[in-house]
Design a protein around this motif. Sequence first.
Motif, PDB file in Angstrom:
ATOM      1  N   ASP A  13      -7.650   2.580   1.933  1.00  0.00           N
ATOM      2  CA  ASP A  13      -6.639   2.501   2.800  1.00  0.00           C
ATOM      3  C   ASP A  13      -5.786   1.053   2.507  1.00  0.00           C
ATOM      4  OD1 ASP A  13      -8.570   0.761   3.528  1.00  0.00           O
ATOM      5  OD2 ASP A  13      -9.013   1.589   5.488  1.00  0.00           O
ATOM      6  N   ALA A  14      -5.244   0.634   3.305  1.00  0.00           N
ATOM      7  CA  ALA A  14      -4.212  -0.395   3.275  1.00  0.00           C
ATOM      8  C   ALA A  14      -5.032  -1.798   2.965  1.00  0.00           C
ATOM      9  CB  ALA A  14      -3.258  -0.543   4.427  1.00  0.00           C
ATOM     10  N   ALA A  58       0.207   4.624  -2.219  1.00  0.00           N
ATOM     11  CA  ALA A  58      -0.710   5.352  -1.511  1.00  0.00           C
ATOM     12  C   ALA A  58      -0.605   6.983  -2.311  1.00  0.00           C
ATOM     13  CB  ALA A  58      -0.363   5.759  -0.138  1.00  0.00           C
ATOM     14  N   PHE A 103       1.007  -1.245  -0.049  1.00  0.00           N
ATOM     15  CA  PHE A 103       0.029   0.070   0.041  1.00  0.00           C
ATOM     16  C   PHE A 103       0.914   1.331   0.003  1.00  0.00           C
ATOM     17  CE2 PHE A 103      -2.249   3.310   2.579  1.00  0.00           C
ATOM     18  CZ  PHE A 103      -3.160   3.640   1.576  1.00  0.00           C
ATOM     19  N   GLN A 104       1.888   1.242   1.003  1.00  0.00           N
ATOM     20  CA  GLN A 104       2.794   2.576   0.916  1.00  0.00           C
ATOM     21  C   GLN A 104       3.297   2.868  -0.538  1.00  0.00           C
ATOM     22  OE1 GLN A 104       2.722  -0.282   2.787  1.00  0.00           O
ATOM     23  NE2 GLN A 104       4.535  -0.345   3.980  1.00  0.00           N
ATOM     24  N   ALA A 105       3.491   1.938  -1.300  1.00  0.00           N
ATOM     25  CA  ALA A 105       4.069   2.300  -2.489  1.00  0.00           C
ATOM     26  C   ALA A 105       3.338   2.951  -3.566  1.00  0.00           C
ATOM     27  CB  ALA A 105       4.638   0.896  -3.040  1.00  0.00           C
TER      28      ALA A 105
END
Length: 447
Positions: free
Chosen positions: A336-337, A324, A320-322
């Motif tokens: 969201d994740a 967002a 997810f962070q990659a």
Amino acid sequence: MSVAVRFAPSPTGQLHVGNIRLALVNWLFARSQGGSFLLRLDDTDLERSTAEYAAGIERDLRWLGLDWDRFARQSDRLDRYAAAVERLKAAGRLYACYETAEELSLKRKSLLGRGLPPIYDRAALRLTDADRARLEAEGRTPHWRFLLEHAPVEWDDLVRGPQHFHGRDLSDPVLIREDGRTLYTLSSVVDDIELGITHVIRGEDHVANTAVQIQLWQALGGPVPGFAHLPLLTDATGAGLSKRLGSISVASLRDDQDIEPMAINSLLAKLGTSDAIEARMSLAELAAEFDMAKVARGAPKFDPEELARLNARVLHATPFQAVAGRLQTLGFGGIDAVFWEAVRPNLSRLADVAEWWHVAREPIEPVVEDAEFASAAAAHLPAEPWDDTTWSSWTGAVKSATGRKGKGLFMPLRLALTGRDHGPELKNLLPLIGRERAEARLAGRVA
Ligand code: GLU
């Protein structure tokens, strides 16, 4: 001596997958050897080079993660080429020629007509000072050719193996045009010498140039580097790819086709090698697996479907962070994740999140074929909060109540809840849809 390579595009068009394969192989070779990677813009063709194309090349390489340790621009180095020209003239290796393009073309045709290779006949070498003075008085300006030695030229190519040429089979190349511009054949060697390039890795369309350029390296006193000439990519039919095929430009893959950079890197690093083509999540992994000895001599075929398949694989493994930030830009800042992990196995392209966002968070038309069953199922919807165990406890209850099982149980629920017969696992999707919507959809209402 540590390895130093360069990628040397001309900013006369957009980079396409064929160029990128060469950039990537240079980059991976450098990184796998602890060496350095130079980006050199071959921009001496002022009519065709543009600042926009140059900026596009830098943007494309950065987007792919192909960072460079050094940067050079040929238009900044014209004085270096002029100095090399003086040295070659002083050594008697450049001679002035006065033929027009039409005269040269006639010579070529006549040689070909007699079944001979179209090698320049060195007529200009026989001109006297008086001849030259007369031609110049007629208004002709010379172009300059490099006098090749009639000697063997050999190298052991890292991809093609031992290569043998002979100077007598090659035309003395033009290094300076009538308008005074030095040509790539010379400028490239001057740069490679002065910037300490140890390996020239480029397309096999340059093999004949290499034979000529090796003599230039020797004439200019530089150490001759190692060479690797890669076969050029073809399309699925075996025809060559060219810059004109805009559909496979990096810009189009990124901006129009929503392709992930690591999908492109994963494909192009392995295409035409003995390794299997699989999705990789980082260039570091590809560098660790890289070995020039794995590059095959046959022309690899670029298949857009293979790229699409890798793109899906890359997305399915992307945390997810990659993404967002990109989701935010696409207008899905609400994802969201948990949402991401629920839908990512069903994405072929990032923009596909729009469909599942719509299904989870916006009114859809449910498909209810058996209203009685749907209402029985709705009656068993548990109270919230819901999590990824809700689907199984709910469908367990519906199964006991209705006696349905398997597809007969799950498909009508999927159709009612999502309006589609396919999609992410309902155990993940159901909590995202929520009780209120689920109940309304099971009742056949747009919700
Ligand atoms: N500018 C040249 C080309 O794009 C570079 C070739 C080379 O790598 O020497 O073909």
